[in-house]
Design an enzyme around this catalytic site. Sequence first.
Site, short mmCIF file in Angstrom:
data_model
loop_
_atom_site.label_atom_id
_atom_site.label_comp_id
_atom_site.label_asym_id
_atom_site.label_seq_id
_atom_site.Cartn_x
_atom_site.Cartn_y
_atom_site.Cartn_z
N HIS A 6 0.77 -1.04 0.17
CA HIS A 6 0.19 0.05 0.25
C HIS A 6 0.68 1.06 0.33
O HIS A 6 0.44 2.15 -0.24
CB HIS A 6 -1.09 0.27 1.54
CG HIS A 6 -0.54 0.36 2.59
ND1 HIS A 6 0.75 -0.03 3.34
CD2 HIS A 6 -1.18 1.57 3.20
CE1 HIS A 6 1.27 0.99 4.51
NE2 HIS A 6 0.00 1.42 4.53
N ALA B 289 5.47 2.71 0.56
CA ALA B 289 6.39 2.86 1.01
C ALA B 289 6.79 1.93 1.80
O ALA B 289 7.53 1.34 2.26
CB ALA B 289 7.35 3.57 0.80
#
Lengths: 137, 482
Positions: B405, B407
């Site tokens: 979803h 980094a």
Amino acid sequence: MKFQYFPHTADIRMKVEGCCFKELFVAGVLGMANILKEDICEPEDSFDIKSNIEIQATDQTCLLIDFLSEVLSHSYSEKSIFCKVIFLKLTATDIKADIYGKTTIGFDEEIKAVTYHEAEVVNSGGNTWETFIIFDI
Amino acid sequence: MKIKKHDIIKKEDFLWEIPQTFRPQMLVPARVIASETLLDAIMEDRSLVQLVNVASLPGIIGASLVMPDVHEGYGFPIGGVAATLYPHGAISPGGIGYDINCGVRLLTSQQNAEDIKSKLEELSKEMYAQIPSGMGKGGQIILTPKEIDEVLTKGAEWAVDHGYADNQDLAYMESNGRLENADPAFVSEMAKKRGSDQLGAIGSGNHFVEVDYVEEIYDPIAAEAYGLSKGQVVVLIHTGSRGLGHQVATDYIRKIMAAMPNYGIKVPDRELACVPFNSQEGENYYKAMCSAANFAWCNREIISWEVRNAWKNVFGTDIAPLKLMYDVAHNIAKIETHQVDGEKLKVLVHRKGATRAFGPGFEDLPKEYISVGQPVIIPGSMGTCSYILAGTNRSEEISFGSCCHGAGRKLSRTAAKKQVNAPVLKEELREMGIYVQAGSFKGIAEEAPVAYKDVDEVVETIQNSGIAKKVAKLRPMAVVKG
């Protein structure tokens, strides 16, 4: 009675200590208020809002976390930060209290929730009580 | 409990497993989708211990999973997926998170980066003026009790009914921006009170609205289907259900924790509190969760209206309106059908910091996307790239149709504030051509790129694991933060 912050990957880890069970709850309220707006509880002589909280929980850890969650909900719904607690009743599983706070425009930090993760209210010797609390930010 | 490297088996490239035998309470293995470098980084916090705990959820099937952007959470790790058998398996509010239906959407323009360069500063200021942001701040709309119930029931459709959006946006949202099982009667008055002035406000933390341009196209066919082209200006919006969702989660974690003994359930962490989905408490929570999810979709729709207003105020009304490419949730539980050990099963998929990533052929997608798969939007950190991916059928084989979803955080907020000089960072970003409008320097420091994993490496791992494929890379031009 004191609170101290420790690093957590995404959130805030706070250790609270009280020289008695009651003071642990006061430390939790002040530590949380300080995250919402630094130093807002000093001086603590003038308040412009009062709310009442009554909670029953299964144990003393849940009681503390549920109490702080309730204080947090009042903070957001009443746009206020609460600094003072007058206990009307406090046992290991019941609390009834009046909380006093200051209205505010915005917060320094938005706490999504007071979590149960890592929380374990323990008597650490004598009458001293302590626990860690993780706030979801 | 400490998990060491020798406890982890390499199943295949980019897929690792902690076997079910690692701990007696585990009902399924625990799996990690990561490169070896990322796996080593993941082992530095307690994400894997939390993943192993999730593998003991009643009714869990297949495996508990984490994505390469995973980091330690509370109870469940952030970046995790857990599917339980429907309807007897567990539903756990902690497996969804406090910010129910936190998610992202992408709006596309018909302008190029060069077209808007001279007006970028004005645009960033106008967006900051139009979009309420910041800690505890409300929006421009104050909902009556009747209206908030309508929002909780109808989701993004409420915004369309009230003239904030065009009907065609609904087709470009996961679940069309509305979960049918929502029932406002199961949402507390406190939650409704907290949500009554928050529609259209992004909040704070890692939430943002960002103007980007498409720097690179990797998959021209999927990009064309999604309406993306090189140099094109787009807008990313990242936010969720605000205080309303936080209160729903708080209310139900408490209720569900109290109910667990009735079902003989014990969990290693209170934040894993769960009950059978088909219990009274489980069904009530699901109705409340669906309501909060609908609030979040309506919230992102109202923010899109604010962005569109800012666009018109800066560029005039002659330019083509911003079009919604897609809107995806990354904190949610959905009832879906998946193939498990050769058998088609109805399951409840908990995604906490994970995005649905269905492959080609999924019929609920807009018709022009069916042949290429569902768009997956992966925001990077402030100042770094974001990605548009396409879901694959491989994701349905190994991750219950899910992907990463973002980094993924690697530094605590405290550590980020110690390392980052926010005014200097803001100036450095400005020199890189990125305008940042934020409520505080503290917020900029906490969300600095150094606080996050390398998004390029995370996305490369996703691509190599086969659970989604790269379509386009976005480069930021202006960021609005709380």
